[in-house]
Design an enzyme around this catalytic site. Structure first.
Site, PDB file in Angstrom:
ATOM      1  N   PRO A  78       0.837  -1.205   0.000  1.00 10.51           N
ATOM      2  CA  PRO A  78       0.000   0.000   0.000  1.00 10.51           C
ATOM      3  C   PRO A  78       0.869   1.251   0.000  1.00 10.51           C
ATOM      4  O   PRO A  78       1.928   1.276   0.619  1.00 10.51           O
ATOM      5  CB  PRO A  78      -0.768  -0.095   1.327  1.00 10.51           C
ATOM      6  CG  PRO A  78      -0.540  -1.462   1.854  1.00 10.51           C
ATOM      7  CD  PRO A  78       0.693  -1.996   1.218  1.00 10.51           C
ATOM      8  N   GLU A  79       0.426   2.245  -0.725  1.00  8.62           N
ATOM      9  CA  GLU A  79       1.141   3.519  -0.727  1.00  8.62           C
ATOM     10  C   GLU A  79       0.345   4.540   0.077  1.00  8.62           C
ATOM     11  O   GLU A  79      -0.728   4.243   0.584  1.00  8.62           O
ATOM     12  CB  GLU A  79       1.370   3.979  -2.165  1.00  8.62           C
ATOM     13  CG  GLU A  79       2.346   3.065  -2.902  1.00  8.62           C
ATOM     14  CD  GLU A  79       3.000   3.741  -4.097  1.00  8.62           C
ATOM     15  OE1 GLU A  79       3.079   4.985  -4.106  1.00  8.62           O
ATOM     16  OE2 GLU A  79       3.426   3.030  -5.009  1.00  8.62           O
TER      17      GLU A  79
END
Ligand code: ZN
Length: 293
Positions: free
Chosen positions: A2-3
């Site tokens: 996830p960013e």
């Protein structure tokens, strides 16, 4: 992995059930995630209230009434599931397939309002740590991080100063968490495309010799903020669907301009380029060699 936009949408999804609420009961079903859970983890949370749920880079920070901060990271495959009033929601968008196996629910928060928040992490690269609030500044996980890309501190002058004299590529500079925190492969590629700057361009070329920002630095900062804001907005829209129980692919990925689009036509108006993939510092870079200079 996830960013920042995914982590921010997770934070926004958890906020209504966790902020201002008390941990009624905490189940730690394993002793470790990426690292061992803190000693007496459940006991140190139970009965405490979450004063605020914040974020720093890709870390979620739950400020507790005990004076501790619960620092949480999703790792590669971590996600939260919220159960409340017989409804289930998975806040955030995930670019990986989200695990549905309850066997991977490693930490369960039973909130005072009746909501159940389960942390699921099949690969166990996620982490939870308790840090005294007074020592948060010295916390090794957070100490070396550069400014938040959506914060006021991050502007063209700051980015140019950080890139002054740097011989590395723009791609590498933007991926450096000390220069700007929370940007990963996807949004670095997307931002560079929006700014029409080549990922292979030398980082120093966005600054004058004295380190002042030029037009490229201005365009780049604008593009970074815009791509993150758009992604958060797209992620936020999925939170309205409380029936969503699985890790459906994020809505924003339908809006990617270059990421994972090798061979596709460049979406820049008037550009007839084709998206290419190259490898930089071990990671795939997607870009248009025609309009990104
Ligand atoms: Zn192009």
């Amino acid at each position: 992995m996830p960013e920042l936009p995914e982590v921010e949408t997770v934070r926004r999804g958890l906020q209504p059930v966790m902020e201002g609420e008390r941990f009624a009961k905490v189940e730690a079903r394993r002793r470790d995630l990426r690292w061992p859970l803190p000693k007496d983890f459940a006991a140190r949370l139970e009965g405490k209230t979450i004063a605020g749920l914040g974020r720093r880079a890709k870390y979620l920070l739950a400020d507790l009434s005990s004076g501790d901060v619960l620092v949480m990271h999703l790792g590669m495959s971590g996600s939260f599931r919220v159960l409340r009033d017989d409804k289930e929601a998975v806040p955030g968008n995930y670019h990986h397939e989200r695990s549905k196996h309850l066997a991977h629910d490693h930490v369960i928060f039973h909130m005072g309002n009746g909501a159940i928040v389960a942390f699921n992490d099949p690969r166990r690269f996620g982490s939870m740590k308790l840090v005294p609030r007074a020592k948060l500044d010295q916390e090794p996980l957070l100490r070396a991080l550069g400014p938040e890309p959506l914060g006021n501190e991050f502007d063209a002058a700051m980015l140019a100063r950080a890139c002054k004299g740097k011989k590395t590529s723009l791609k590498a500079a933007l991926s450096d968490q000390k220069i700007v925190a929370g940007l990963g492969n996807i949004y670095v590629c997307e931002a560079l495309h929006r700014a029409r700057l080549s990922p292979r361009r030398r980082a120093s070329t966005i600054a004058t010799k004295s380190g002042a920002p030029n037009e490229r630095a201005e365009k780049l900062v604008e593009a970074i903020k815009a791509v993150l804001a758009d992604a958060i907005e797209a992620g936020g829209s999925s939170l309205r669907d409380h029936r969503r129980t699985d890790g459906e692919l994020g809505l924003f990925q339908h809006n990617f301009r270059v990421y994972d689009r090798v061979g596709k036509p460049c979406p820049t108006p008037g550009c007839n380029g084709t998206i290419k993939r190259v490898v930089q510092t071990g990671r795939s870079t997607f870009f248009c060699p025609v309009c990104q200079k």
